[in-house]
Write an enzyme that holds these catalytic residues in place. Structure first.
Site, short mmCIF file in Angstrom:
data_model
loop_
_atom_site.label_atom_id
_atom_site.label_comp_id
_atom_site.label_asym_id
_atom_site.label_seq_id
_atom_site.Cartn_x
_atom_site.Cartn_y
_atom_site.Cartn_z
N HIS A 163 1.11 -1.65 -0.45
CA HIS A 163 0.27 0.20 -0.28
C HIS A 163 0.93 0.79 -0.17
CE1 HIS A 163 1.64 -0.03 3.81
NE2 HIS A 163 0.48 -0.62 4.56
N HIS A 166 3.95 1.65 1.96
CA HIS A 166 5.54 0.98 1.67
C HIS A 166 5.62 1.47 0.67
CE1 HIS A 166 3.08 -3.15 2.82
NE2 HIS A 166 4.07 -3.63 3.67
#
Ligand code: PAF
Length: 281
Positions: free
Chosen positions: A34, A37
């Site tokens: 997501h 990251h």
């Protein structure tokens, strides 16, 4: 972006970069990526010539086999996201590649009790698995910088401790938690919240901010913990912990001097969420 699955290919690609004198940034993940990251990837791109991301669902850090089975595996959408973000190399090994059948070579070090509090209390053995896999990955990638999210505060603190204790030649960069607009910390688990729990969830970060205000105002630490623990319980969350601790040792504090971290773990319905806030005077 190169996508590889074996240690041999990894070592080969990295040594080419090394020979070219390029600095290497490394972002270890378990996939289900997501924006949080991607912010780690961005932080690595900003500081390094070459960014490596690993996607490996590490079996040794799951204490519940059902959890391991249920863990989302979304390699093709993950690799598209990494490509768009500008990542240079994706390492997506299987279990046999990371854990060949030789004796485990993870050196032991004193975690000074950091693995026994909070997440360690509720997920026994979890941090042994995290340390094992991060050590193994660092040994393979040999990055200049390792990027970890502050969302998993305890995890990055233990890895920082490992780097120090074992004198590993890597610099840990801890990256600020990425939040939704309403303050909820990003996590792949958020998608599993029911609309009702999703609506309530921003109260977690609001609570952390309220705790911070009270700590800075000099209120009694154990009273603050008890007050907000009950408040969240009354709102229907099933609380695991709300602890104010020393950000370096993770041990509970009884008085605030100049820095602390507040960590929360709770269940919002069937979804376990964690979050934290750092307090520096
Ligand atoms: O935070 C995670 O996703 C994992 O614990 C890590 C650091 C990739 C180790 O498996």
């Amino acid at each position: 972006m190169k996508i590889i699955t074996t240690n041999q290919e990894l070592i080969h690609s990295i040594s080419d970069e090394r020979l070219l004198g390029r600095s290497i940034g490394f972002v270890p993940t378990m996939g289900a990526l997501h924006q949080g990251h991607l912010d780690l990837i961005r932080a690595s791109l900003d500081r390094n010539c070459y960014t490596v991301c690993s996607i490996f669902v590490n079996p040794t850090q799951f204490n519940d086999p059902k959890d391991l089975e249920k863990y989302p595996r979304t390699l093709s959408s993950d690799s598209e996201m990494l490509l768009k973000a500008g990542c240079d190399l994706l390492f997506a090994p299987d279990v046999a590649e990371i854990y060949p059948k030789v004796p485990d070579t993870t050196p032991s070090f004193d975690m000074i009790g950091m693995d026994r509090v909070m997440e360690g209390k509720f997920r026994p053995g979890h941090f042994d698995g995290v340390v094992q896999v991060v050590y193994r990955l660092l040994d393979l990638v040999k990055p200049d910088h390792l990027f970890m999210g502050l969302k998993d505060y305890q995890q990055q603190a233990i890895i920082g401790r490992m780097i120090l204790a074992l004198n590993l030649p890597v610099f840990l960069v801890s990256v600020e938690t990425t939040r939704e607009e309403d303050g909820l910390a990003m996590s792949s688990r958020n998608a599993r919240l029911t609309p009702e729990w999703r609506q309530k969830a921003p109260i977690i970060f609001e609570t952390l901010q309220a705790v911070k205000t009270d700590v800075l105002a000099g209120k009694n630490i154990s009273r603050i913990e008890a007050f907000y623990f009950s408040k969240l319980t009354e709102l229907g969350f099933r609380m695991e912990y709300l602890e104010i601790c020393n950000p370096l040792t993770l041990q509970p504090i009884s008085h605030f001097k100049d820095k602390a971290v507040v960590c929360i773990a709770l269940w919002a319905g069937d979804v376990r969420l964690i979050d934290n806030i750092l307090i520096v005077a």
